[in-house]
Design a protein around this motif. Structure first.
Motif, PDB file in Angstrom:
ATOM      1  N   ILE A  17     -19.765  56.876 -89.504  1.00 20.67           N
ATOM      2  CA  ILE A  17     -18.911  56.980 -88.314  1.00 20.67           C
ATOM      3  C   ILE A  17     -19.014  55.710 -87.469  1.00 20.67           C
ATOM      4  N   ALA A  18     -20.225  55.171 -87.328  1.00 14.80           N
ATOM      5  CA  ALA A  18     -20.412  53.940 -86.557  1.00 14.80           C
ATOM      6  C   ALA A  18     -19.658  52.768 -87.185  1.00 14.80           C
ATOM      7  N   CYS A  19     -19.651  52.693 -88.518  1.00 14.20           N
ATOM      8  CA  CYS A  19     -18.941  51.613 -89.199  1.00 14.20           C
ATOM      9  C   CYS A  19     -17.444  51.682 -88.916  1.00 14.20           C
ATOM     10  N   ILE A  20     -16.894  52.890 -88.888  1.00 16.87           N
ATOM     11  CA  ILE A  20     -15.469  53.041 -88.589  1.00 16.87           C
ATOM     12  C   ILE A  20     -15.181  52.614 -87.155  1.00 16.87           C
ATOM     13  N   ARG A  21     -16.005  53.075 -86.231  1.00 16.90           N
ATOM     14  CA  ARG A  21     -15.778  52.776 -84.815  1.00 16.90           C
ATOM     15  C   ARG A  21     -15.968  51.292 -84.509  1.00 16.90           C
ATOM     16  N   GLU A  22     -16.878  50.637 -85.246  1.00 14.87           N
ATOM     17  CA  GLU A  22     -17.188  49.236 -84.993  1.00 14.87           C
ATOM     18  C   GLU A  22     -16.476  48.286 -85.969  1.00 14.87           C
ATOM     19  N   PHE A  75     -21.343  68.940 -85.213  1.00 13.31           N
ATOM     20  CA  PHE A  75     -22.188  69.224 -84.050  1.00 13.31           C
ATOM     21  C   PHE A  75     -23.210  68.150 -83.682  1.00 13.31           C
ATOM     22  N   ARG A  76     -23.483  67.193 -84.562  1.00 15.04           N
ATOM     23  CA  ARG A  76     -24.643  66.337 -84.318  1.00 15.04           C
ATOM     24  C   ARG A  76     -24.329  64.855 -84.225  1.00 15.04           C
ATOM     25  N   ILE A  77     -23.080  64.461 -84.365  1.00 17.87           N
ATOM     26  CA  ILE A  77     -22.748  63.038 -84.376  1.00 17.87           C
ATOM     27  C   ILE A  77     -21.765  62.741 -83.258  1.00 17.87           C
ATOM     28  N   SER A  78     -22.189  61.913 -82.337  1.00 13.73           N
ATOM     29  CA  SER A  78     -21.294  61.537 -81.242  1.00 13.73           C
ATOM     30  C   SER A  78     -20.184  60.638 -81.775  1.00 13.73           C
ATOM     31  N   GLY A  79     -19.032  60.719 -81.142  1.00  9.48           N
ATOM     32  CA  GLY A  79     -17.898  59.907 -81.570  1.00  9.48           C
ATOM     33  C   GLY A  79     -17.236  60.427 -82.822  1.00  9.48           C
ATOM     34  N   CYS A  80     -17.511  61.688 -83.187  1.00  4.18           N
ATOM     35  CA  CYS A  80     -16.970  62.267 -84.410  1.00  4.18           C
ATOM     36  C   CYS A  80     -16.443  63.664 -84.137  1.00  4.18           C
ATOM     37  N   GLU A  81     -15.330  64.011 -84.768  1.00  3.85           N
ATOM     38  CA  GLU A  81     -14.800  65.370 -84.688  1.00  3.85           C
ATOM     39  C   GLU A  81     -14.457  65.850 -86.085  1.00  3.85           C
ATOM     40  N   LYS A 100     -12.683  59.549 -80.679  1.00  2.00           N
ATOM     41  CA  LYS A 100     -13.479  60.153 -81.737  1.00  2.00           C
ATOM     42  C   LYS A 100     -12.818  59.961 -83.108  1.00  2.00           C
ATOM     43  N   VAL A 101     -13.657  59.702 -84.103  1.00  2.00           N
ATOM     44  CA  VAL A 101     -13.196  59.616 -85.482  1.00  2.00           C
ATOM     45  C   VAL A 101     -12.959  61.039 -85.980  1.00  2.00           C
ATOM     46  N   LYS A 102     -11.755  61.316 -86.421  1.00  2.00           N
ATOM     47  CA  LYS A 102     -11.400  62.661 -86.876  1.00  2.00           C
ATOM     48  C   LYS A 102     -11.561  62.731 -88.397  1.00  2.00           C
ATOM     49  N   VAL A 103     -12.415  63.653 -88.831  1.00  2.00           N
ATOM     50  CA  VAL A 103     -12.842  63.705 -90.226  1.00  2.00           C
ATOM     51  C   VAL A 103     -12.415  65.011 -90.885  1.00  2.00           C
ATOM     52  N   GLY A 104     -12.032  64.894 -92.158  1.00  2.00           N
ATOM     53  CA  GLY A 104     -11.817  66.060 -93.012  1.00  2.00           C
ATOM     54  C   GLY A 104     -12.814  66.016 -94.151  1.00  2.00           C
ATOM     55  N   ILE A 105     -13.452  67.137 -94.448  1.00  2.00           N
ATOM     56  CA  ILE A 105     -14.458  67.173 -95.516  1.00  2.00           C
ATOM     57  C   ILE A 105     -13.991  68.070 -96.650  1.00  2.00           C
ATOM     58  N   VAL A 106     -14.245  67.632 -97.883  1.00  2.00           N
ATOM     59  CA  VAL A 106     -13.963  68.454 -99.055  1.00  2.00           C
ATOM     60  C   VAL A 106     -15.286  68.793 -99.729  1.00  2.00           C
ATOM     61  N   GLN A 116      -2.383  65.057 -96.487  1.00  2.00           N
ATOM     62  CA  GLN A 116      -1.112  64.943 -95.773  1.00  2.00           C
ATOM     63  C   GLN A 116      -1.290  65.014 -94.261  1.00  2.00           C
ATOM     64  N   ASN A 117      -2.502  65.340 -93.814  1.00  2.00           N
ATOM     65  CA  ASN A 117      -2.766  65.515 -92.381  1.00  2.00           C
ATOM     66  C   ASN A 117      -2.930  64.148 -91.711  1.00  2.00           C
ATOM     67  N   GLN A 118      -1.942  63.742 -90.952  1.00  2.00           N
ATOM     68  CA  GLN A 118      -1.940  62.420 -90.339  1.00  2.00           C
ATOM     69  C   GLN A 118      -2.829  62.334 -89.096  1.00  2.00           C
ATOM     70  N   GLU A 119      -3.384  63.445 -88.676  1.00  2.00           N
ATOM     71  CA  GLU A 119      -4.330  63.402 -87.549  1.00  2.00           C
ATOM     72  C   GLU A 119      -5.700  62.894 -87.978  1.00  2.00           C
ATOM     73  N   LEU A 120      -5.972  62.926 -89.253  1.00  2.00           N
ATOM     74  CA  LEU A 120      -7.283  62.535 -89.769  1.00  2.00           C
ATOM     75  C   LEU A 120      -7.419  61.018 -89.866  1.00  2.00           C
ATOM     76  N   ASP A 121      -8.659  60.552 -89.669  1.00  2.00           N
ATOM     77  CA  ASP A 121      -8.990  59.132 -89.847  1.00  2.00           C
ATOM     78  C   ASP A 121      -9.799  58.896 -91.117  1.00  2.00           C
ATOM     79  N   ALA A 122     -10.610  59.872 -91.502  1.00  2.00           N
ATOM     80  CA  ALA A 122     -11.565  59.666 -92.585  1.00  2.00           C
ATOM     81  C   ALA A 122     -11.721  60.939 -93.414  1.00  2.00           C
ATOM     82  N   ILE A 123     -12.074  60.730 -94.688  1.00  2.00           N
ATOM     83  CA  ILE A 123     -12.327  61.830 -95.613  1.00  2.00           C
ATOM     84  C   ILE A 123     -13.782  61.741 -96.088  1.00  2.00           C
ATOM     85  N   PHE A 124     -14.466  62.864 -96.003  1.00  2.00           N
ATOM     86  CA  PHE A 124     -15.864  62.972 -96.408  1.00  2.00           C
ATOM     87  C   PHE A 124     -15.904  63.824 -97.675  1.00  2.00           C
ATOM     88  N   ILE A 125     -16.330  63.226 -98.797  1.00  2.00           N
ATOM     89  CA  ILE A 125     -16.264  63.892-100.097  1.00  2.00           C
ATOM     90  C   ILE A 125     -17.644  64.402-100.500  1.00  2.00           C
TER      91      ILE A 125
END
Length: 350
Positions: free
Chosen positions: A301-306, A24-30, A3-9, A63-72
């Motif tokens: 999310i699909a672009c990141i996974r693919e 809650f609504r996107i598979s392959g995303c946390e 799963k792509v791990k996301v942080g949102i601001v 600074q959170n290295q568990e994250l893969d992506a940032i949603f602004i």
């Protein structure tokens, strides 16, 4: 990949909708982290949704290295700085529109994106992911209306939200009517017409709410745009629509016409009562484009996974910002303005 791990601001109206989709609504995303300057928003979302990390400082979240992506989804005046920081920290980035409030900062973002070609960057022009707008694009590509030569766009926000609009305009976060509201229509015009803007004349005023004049902004405004090959665009943006949220687009071609959203219906229900036969209208952008907001996040999310880049690029954001900025200049000066071509101009020369 896992799963792509996301942080949102940003956890305002739209930010919270994005966060809910990601959680809650996107598979392959946390949705692993949320960030807002309002600590109570962070605490509430963490408590209600079980989100692992919460922050009130954007730099701390990076600074959170568990994250893969940032949603602004923060206020517009923070977008450019946060995009550059997130990319430089090694994250994939999704950012809501507009790319920036000034062309100079949008160009700097473009440089940052181009320097991080291994990262996915996507801008939130969600109407490209709305099924009706996608269908119209398909019809144009099929030649259904011949060559598209004219586009007319209405973007009218509901009058009942006026108090909120005034406070937003006072905050200096919006960038003004054309950058805040018409930016989606500018992007659609480029998408449908297949050409770039050359000149613009924009006018408007504060007709029922003089507060906008005090902020050198418009309550309702319009822009007449000359595109390449003499193609034409007319854009109307307003914050005082009595019947609700009204988004309408018309594309005229050499062999036909397409119209999207002529009647801004909430749904297919007609109410019959003492007032007559009533078709209720959408209350706002979250209701009208609920599916599109979900679809664009799914695509990110699909672009990141693919490991592929999205169709909406930083270039789209830069060019639309240039047009929006030219409209604001024309509105403020009352003059015909030539749209600066930003793609050939390095940020260091601006």
């Amino acid at each position: 990949m896992e799963k792509v791990k996301v942080g949102i601001v940003g956890l305002g109206r739209l930010g919270r909708q994005h966060a809910e989709n990601l959680a809650f609504r996107i598979s392959g995303c946390e949705l692993l982290a949320v960030c807002s300057v309002a600590a109570e928003e962070v605490e509430q979302v963490q408590k209600d949704w079980g989100i692992k990390y919460g922050y009130t400082q954007f730099d701390e979240m990076l600074q959170n290295q568990e994250l893969d992506a940032i949603f602004i989804s923060s206020p517009s005046n923070f977008h450019c700085e946060q995009i550059v920081k997130a990319l430089n920290a090694g994250f994939h980035v999704f950012c809501e529109k507009p790319l920036g409030l000034y062309l100079e900062e949008a160009l700097r973002v473009q440089e940052a994106v181009n320097q991080q070609k291994d990262k996915i960057f996507m801008l939130g022009f969600m109407r490209r992911y709305d099924k009706s707008y996608q269908y119209a694009k398909k019809k144009i590509e099929e030649g259904k209306i011949g060559e598209p030569i004219f586009i007319r766009c209405y973007g009218l926000d509901p009058a009942k939200a006026m108090d909120e609009f005034i406070q937003f305009a006072k905050s200096n976060y919006s960038g003004g009517l054309f950058l805040d509201m018409a930016i989606h229509d500018f992007d659609l015009a480029r998408w449908y017409l297949g050409v770039e803007a050359k000149q613009v004349w924009a006018i408007g005023g504060a007709y029922a709410y003089p507060e906008f004049s005090e902020m050198n902004d418009a309550e309702t405004g319009t822009a007449l745009v000359k595109f390449e090959n003499n193609k034409i665009g007319i854009f109307v943006a307003g914050r005082n629509c009595a019947h609700g949220y009204h988004i309408e687009t018309e594309i005229i071609g050499t062999k036909g016409t397409l119209r999207i959203g002529t009647i801004p219906e909430k749904n297919r229900v007609t109410v019959f009562d003492e007032k007559g036969a009533i078709k209720e209208c959408s209350d706002g952008f979250l209701e009208r484009f609920e599916q599109a907001y979900l679809s664009e996040a799914e695509e990110f999310i699909a672009c990141i996974r693919e490991n592929r880049q999205p169709a909406v690029t930083v270039k789209d954001g830069v060019i639309s910002t240039a047009l929006g900025y030219a409209c604001r200049e024309s509105f403020e000066t009352g003059k015909l303005v030539t749209v600066q071509s930003p793609i050939q101009t390095p940020a260091s020369l601006i």
